[in-house]
Design a protein around this motif. Sequence first.
Motif, PDB file in Angstrom:
ATOM      1  N   GLU A  93      10.442   9.905  -2.534  1.00 13.58           N
ATOM      2  CA  GLU A  93      10.058  10.358  -1.204  1.00 13.58           C
ATOM      3  C   GLU A  93       8.551  10.335  -1.010  1.00 13.58           C
ATOM      4  OE1 GLU A  93      11.859  13.537   0.786  1.00 13.58           O
ATOM      5  OE2 GLU A  93      13.680  12.340   0.902  1.00 13.58           O
TER       6      GLU A  93
ATOM      7  N   LEU B  74       7.571   6.977  -0.032  1.00 15.24           N
ATOM      8  CA  LEU B  74       7.975   6.693   1.337  1.00 15.24           C
ATOM      9  C   LEU B  74       6.968   7.221   2.342  1.00 15.24           C
ATOM     10  CD1 LEU B  74      10.296   5.847   3.294  1.00 15.24           C
ATOM     11  CD2 LEU B  74      10.990   8.232   3.231  1.00 15.24           C
ATOM     12  N   PHE B  75       6.392   8.348   2.026  1.00 14.84           N
ATOM     13  CA  PHE B  75       5.626   9.057   3.034  1.00 14.84           C
ATOM     14  C   PHE B  75       4.153   8.709   3.096  1.00 14.84           C
ATOM     15  CE2 PHE B  75       9.353  11.821   2.962  1.00 14.84           C
ATOM     16  CZ  PHE B  75       9.510  12.046   4.312  1.00 14.84           C
ATOM     17  N   ARG B  76       3.685   7.773   2.273  1.00 15.89           N
ATOM     18  CA  ARG B  76       2.273   7.432   2.370  1.00 15.89           C
ATOM     19  C   ARG B  76       2.012   6.782   3.723  1.00 15.89           C
ATOM     20  NH1 ARG B  76      -1.287   4.088  -2.124  1.00 15.89           N
ATOM     21  NH2 ARG B  76      -3.281   4.957  -1.466  1.00 15.89           N
ATOM     22  N   ARG B  77       1.152   7.383   4.503  1.00 10.71           N
ATOM     23  CA  ARG B  77       0.969   6.935   5.884  1.00 10.71           C
ATOM     24  C   ARG B  77      -0.506   6.891   6.264  1.00 10.71           C
ATOM     25  NH1 ARG B  77       3.413  11.186   9.581  1.00 10.71           N
ATOM     26  NH2 ARG B  77       4.098  12.552   7.898  1.00 10.71           N
ATOM     27  N   GLU B  78      -0.807   6.080   7.264  1.00 11.88           N
ATOM     28  CA  GLU B  78      -2.157   6.076   7.843  1.00 11.88           C
ATOM     29  C   GLU B  78      -2.109   6.820   9.163  1.00 11.88           C
ATOM     30  OE1 GLU B  78      -4.545   2.416   6.973  1.00 11.88           O
ATOM     31  OE2 GLU B  78      -2.552   1.588   6.595  1.00 11.88           O
ATOM     32  N   MET B  79      -2.953   7.792   9.306  1.00  9.13           N
ATOM     33  CA  MET B  79      -2.918   8.650  10.479  1.00  9.13           C
ATOM     34  C   MET B  79      -4.304   8.753  11.099  1.00  9.13           C
ATOM     35  SD  MET B  79      -0.636  11.499   8.499  1.00  9.13           S
ATOM     36  CE  MET B  79      -0.342  12.669   9.832  1.00  9.13           C
TER      37      MET B  79
ATOM     38  N   ARG C 224      13.839  11.858  -7.207  1.00 12.49           N
ATOM     39  CA  ARG C 224      13.836  11.854  -5.743  1.00 12.49           C
ATOM     40  C   ARG C 224      12.460  12.197  -5.177  1.00 12.49           C
ATOM     41  NH1 ARG C 224      18.356  13.746  -1.444  1.00 12.49           N
ATOM     42  NH2 ARG C 224      16.970  13.893   0.325  1.00 12.49           N
TER      43      ARG C 224
ATOM     44  N   TYR D 122      10.011   1.386  11.049  1.00 15.74           N
ATOM     45  CA  TYR D 122       8.848   1.635  10.193  1.00 15.74           C
ATOM     46  C   TYR D 122       9.272   2.245   8.855  1.00 15.74           C
ATOM     47  CZ  TYR D 122       4.490   3.784   8.588  1.00 15.74           C
ATOM     48  OH  TYR D 122       3.420   4.182   7.836  1.00 15.74           O
TER      49      TYR D 122
ATOM     50  N   ARG E  70       1.772  17.284   6.589  1.00 15.38           N
ATOM     51  CA  ARG E  70       0.558  16.563   6.985  1.00 15.38           C
ATOM     52  C   ARG E  70       0.444  16.365   8.489  1.00 15.38           C
ATOM     53  NH1 ARG E  70       0.922  11.371   3.586  1.00 15.38           N
ATOM     54  NH2 ARG E  70       3.116  11.940   3.790  1.00 15.38           N
TER      55      ARG E  70
ATOM     56  N   ASP F 248       6.385  16.006   7.951  1.00 14.90           N
ATOM     57  CA  ASP F 248       6.074  16.937   6.876  1.00 14.90           C
ATOM     58  C   ASP F 248       4.780  17.668   7.212  1.00 14.90           C
ATOM     59  OD1 ASP F 248       3.856  15.323   6.054  1.00 14.90           O
ATOM     60  OD2 ASP F 248       5.201  14.088   4.838  1.00 14.90           O
TER      61      ASP F 248
ATOM     62  N   TRP G  74       0.815  -1.214   0.000  1.00 15.49           N
ATOM     63  CA  TRP G  74       0.000   0.000   0.000  1.00 15.49           C
ATOM     64  C   TRP G  74       0.844   1.259   0.000  1.00 15.49           C
ATOM     65  CZ3 TRP G  74      -0.653   3.925   3.753  1.00 15.49           C
ATOM     66  CH2 TRP G  74      -1.686   4.830   3.471  1.00 15.49           C
ATOM     67  N   ARG G  75       1.779   1.362   0.960  1.00 13.45           N
ATOM     68  CA  ARG G  75       2.421   2.663   1.103  1.00 13.45           C
ATOM     69  C   ARG G  75       3.391   2.982  -0.020  1.00 13.45           C
ATOM     70  NH1 ARG G  75       6.774   2.595   6.113  1.00 13.45           N
ATOM     71  NH2 ARG G  75       8.046   0.884   5.339  1.00 13.45           N
TER      72      ARG G  75
ATOM     73  N   PRO H 225      -7.421   5.175  12.763  1.00  8.52           N
ATOM     74  CA  PRO H 225      -7.066   5.718  11.442  1.00  8.52           C
ATOM     75  C   PRO H 225      -8.293   5.820  10.550  1.00  8.52           C
ATOM     76  CG  PRO H 225      -6.310   3.451  11.672  1.00  8.52           C
ATOM     77  CD  PRO H 225      -6.875   3.850  13.006  1.00  8.52           C
TER      78      PRO H 225
END
Lengths: 691, 691
Positions: A671, A674-679, A667, B116, B82, B80, A373-374, B680
């Motif tokens: 990046e 890399l930064f796809r996140r669940e928050m 780049r 992570y 977000r 970042d 996913w990420r 989430p």
Amino acid sequence: MLQTGAYDILFEPVQVGPVTAPNRFYQVPHACGMGHLRPQAHTAMRATKAAGGWGVVCTEETEIHPSSDLSPYSEQRLWDERDIPALALMAEAVKAQGSLAGIELVHNGHMADNLYSRIPPLAPLDVQLDSAYPKMARAMDKQDIRDLRAWHRRAARNAKAAGFDIVYVYAGHNMTITQHFLLPRYNQRSDEYGGSLENRARLIRELLEETKEEIGDSCAVALRLAVDEMRGEDGMQAHEEGRAVVEHLAALPDLWDVNVSDWPNDTLSSRFGPDEGYETDLISFVKATTGKPTVGVGRFTSPDLMVRLIRQGVLDFIGAARPSIADPYLPNKIAEGRIDAIRECIGCNICASCDALGVPIRCTQNPTMGEEWRRGWNPEHIAPKASDSTVLVVGGGPAGLECALQLGRRGYRVTLAEASGEFGGRALRESRLKGLSAWRRVVDNRIYELRQMANVALYTDSALSAEDVGEFGCDHVFLATGAAWRSDGTGRSHHFPLDCDDAMPLFTPDDIMAGRLPEGPVVVYDDDHGYMGGVIADHLAESGLRVTFVSTASVVSPFTVYTLEQERVQRALVSAGIELSLSTSVAAVGPDSVTIEGVYGGARADLACSALVMVSARTPDRTLEHALGQYAGAPTFEVVGDALSPGLIADATFSGHLAARNFEAGREQAEAALFRREMPAVPSSSRSDTP
Amino acid sequence: MLQTGAYDILFEPVQVGPVTAPNRFYQVPHACGMGHLRPQAHTAMRATKAAGGWGVVCTEETEIHPSSDLSPYSEQRLWDERDIPALALMAEAVKAQGSLAGIELVHNGHMADNLYSRIPPLAPLDVQLDSAYPKMARAMDKQDIRDLRAWHRRAARNAKAAGFDIVYVYAGHNMTITQHFLLPRYNQRSDEYGGSLENRARLIRELLEETKEEIGDSCAVALRLAVDEMRGEDGMQAHEEGRAVVEHLAALPDLWDVNVSDWPNDTLSSRFGPDEGYETDLISFVKATTGKPTVGVGRFTSPDLMVRLIRQGVLDFIGAARPSIADPYLPNKIAEGRIDAIRECIGCNICASCDALGVPIRCTQNPTMGEEWRRGWNPEHIAPKASDSTVLVVGGGPAGLECALQLGRRGYRVTLAEASGEFGGRALRESRLKGLSAWRRVVDNRIYELRQMANVALYTDSALSAEDVGEFGCDHVFLATGAAWRSDGTGRSHHFPLDCDDAMPLFTPDDIMAGRLPEGPVVVYDDDHGYMGGVIADHLAESGLRVTFVSTASVVSPFTVYTLEQERVQRALVSAGIELSLSTSVAAVGPDSVTIEGVYGGARADLACSALVMVSARTPDRTLEHALGQYAGAPTFEVVGDALSPGLIADATFSGHLAARNFEAGREQAEAALFRREMPAVPSSSRSDTP
């Protein structure tokens, strides 16, 4: 390729209660470090397996109530209705591929510390938690048992609402309250839930009956049961009570998912269980006894063995956790007759380590695992090349092999140059140590793939200087030059080299792996704390040397706690007669002895020995990197694997894979991935929450 | 009450760069186990402190980039843009109370495993991670340093956007890359960032300058610096390089937040540092040297000491982590002259344990800590009684005291009956053991409050039978009857009682606490793994007994790792001459010896001794509960504290508090509060994420 028909039986549909699995490939429930914290990552990972042909794909254990709160470990939750959407996401994605979705409901009893929910833990008796937290679970009374049954019934109802086809009652791995009720050492009750086997199995029976009553019209009800605890007379044994429980409950579940407990026994590493099918003898009675569809595991990757187990009537489903992690497309590859293309699990248990480490699952063999996913990675698909650039990969260890393989798959013209006479690097070297032979699969699988690629050239015996690289004339270089173990004692405890007498022969793991063995008696000094120190000591003892193991850690190879091996590792050293000196550091090295001191103080002591093996830290080999940095005619280059940051082999294959994916991706794009996140959701104003 | 004016100086505003703090109470950054996973819980907790009068309230450490990824530990993140909304929530809520909001930016270097993010960790040199994970950080090159500075600058900009008033550069606790650059054992560089102190401090200087340049117009820039490592010549010392660093950077920060490292030294438990102000001597030079506003810590709870430190020019701000956790309303209580009402920190470090346990912060003294959002609790406010019911609380230990106190505050007519001659239960008993005297505050604070309540009656020497309870005539009973240590050896390792020869004198911690000491030599057997085993051994050795400590754990008192005490605990036993036999269990007990065996196998051995102290498991005292269950005339009743589930004192006060809050609230309401969670976000359809 010619035998495809021989495997047809693996692709027969199988009816399970009211549902039908499309084939016999069954991903049993397994932890993945995603859980309730990462529903989208979880969904994409499971869906990838369904896409790869697994006919049944299950969740990890799913807590049915906050009194079974495994925080901070992130498993699935179905505490109440609010958890349905996250699980529905997964069930929907799996079913969209034509597979069945299974969910493993659990109450963990006193194995759940309830650190987040702060509810007093529950158990059949007053008993300590299984962690260092000095707290006790309380003996359940009748109302507690009624509550537990109601929670399980509600969770089953919610599981059906989330779209699952198979719903588990879970009694295994020494982690489940239902199993604790079964076992006399935990169940010392005098009521109708204690005493006879019938009484101790009563809770499981009730949960099975109530789950069937609640959702059995449209969902299959599975029982996951450990039939043997591998503790001899101190625990349940398959030929005694294990069989009796199966006979007692035979007709109730729609499906039997049987294994051994505890988790380190079920997920046995290849170091201590080299052969697949290691559980078969203990579970083979179940199908014959119950007549119900049965699934079993044992790190199966051989389709011939799979077929035999089906034909012999041992199993109906080929269960898998680790093989489905190493190769999510294993079933499709068998269906397509591409047996040699199966990426075989090496049994290193890095996947399992992620559960206790609290991060998404990863795999030494399959660097895309956990990144579906990420980063949008799939093990069988990769973006085609972005240009006609030519690339040189220097170093044929795990990082270099993986990097070259993925660049080759992208269509680049790739040259892989290995300095030594054989490809494999540390994976090959370490596979020569006691117990680690299966790790060679890291090399074999990649070499097999690489040899078929017309756009990849492979060279051994090709040590390269900066000038060689410049003259070679490629557009970009990946440096996968590895790392070497240090012999100077610098490590966790000593930030500067140890004072060593020149007369003492010093060795490193690199020496041992190269077959350069010391004369004994030898001290193995572990200031690394990974698996290596214990492996080296065991290997030397087997070679007939007298070994003393000195470590700054309080146990042998503490990292192997995460790979479920630590108890076996330390027992192996003890039973090999190796003297252990733990929580101890080497303070100085004399001509024929080492001076040791306790890490908690106390007097120093001298330990006579003829050689010292340092297992402390590693030095990345950046010689070529530095030379290229100085060399005017050098192409662009980047460092991957241990040469960048020495770690696990899993870190090396990941590093090589990542570099190949990111090559010419820019780049920014790298990046962003890399930064796809669940928050967690954040309300737009907090004012209502201030005091 | 009469001296309020004496404390006026504590309530003066203090200018810090471009912002002004409303008073001198400063909640320094501290971990709380909430972090990026729980923004609403975090906001409510910090806002409660602002409401309680803390003039400055800071976040915990805030990762500035995924190369400083502390997963699975949940700190704050500002990777970042977000991450801005979650942090803005907190800043806004703190500022709404008139306080300043501070944020502690951090890069953790090789103390971050990046499990992570999977980015190779960064450090001044190639060095191992500080965990069992066998991986090394890589030495940063010039581009890495430029990248780090850019990440810090971006994070500072985003911190300002989130609304923070004070932005930190953090170089402390041995957990920060800036501090690693300062220290020669980590910084062995030969470039302009290594060598001289000026070079080693270069990165800190650059970060300070760039942060000021970026946001210094409206935000104050703080430097958190450890000026002494408490390792003598092996580390930085306040009178040598510590002072030199302060002199070198004196004018740059708007505020100096100074302490000692590492974390166990800064957050010293009362067991090893009984007095407040224990850091003062080491940090007192900073304000005089820099002339800048200075904040220091030392578990301050005495307003007289606070005033003295301000008047003496040692500090401008009274820094606090633990005192602000035990009593978020400490400043307001001083302002109101209610000094005796301050709920003083006992220095048990259960708050700190939550960081490593990965769950929201809790506190032995303040059961509302961490529950501000999910349960809506405030330490100073509680719902009034729901009826005119009368209640009886049986047992005057931590759970009973807390339960009675909160019921009293709700306005119920409460009777608290304690069987023994003194209130306090285990908190009182344990406070008599070596090092634990501060734990008595659990009792003192509550008794002080209870004695002022006209609606609460307190009775000692009042053992009650079921008949007594029935005749007493209350509407509801809370049973807080505690637990007793077992002497039969049942515990983690033995699920059934040990075979003990009658001739061997057996003792439990209860005996020792009651002053019944054995004759030596004595074996202390720890199968509990909490703090108690180590305390008992230390206590007995101080009493002059020869002690051998046998434990099934591999270190002494493993739980004390979480309370930051373990190294000191084990060192204390070693230096007291106590023999340690770790990873060892007691297999049998003879008349004048115990038989021990390794938990990893090996030969058994006999250990001669005159007495055996069992520290294994506890038995809840449910005698009265069972009697009431049988008794027709009994009122309704419920069990709280150790009688329900023996745990920490923090578990007991929480249990008593919870029961008092939930009393007559209805089960549904109680469960609803329990279940408020941060989850989430889940998209409504997963179809786009399937392969």
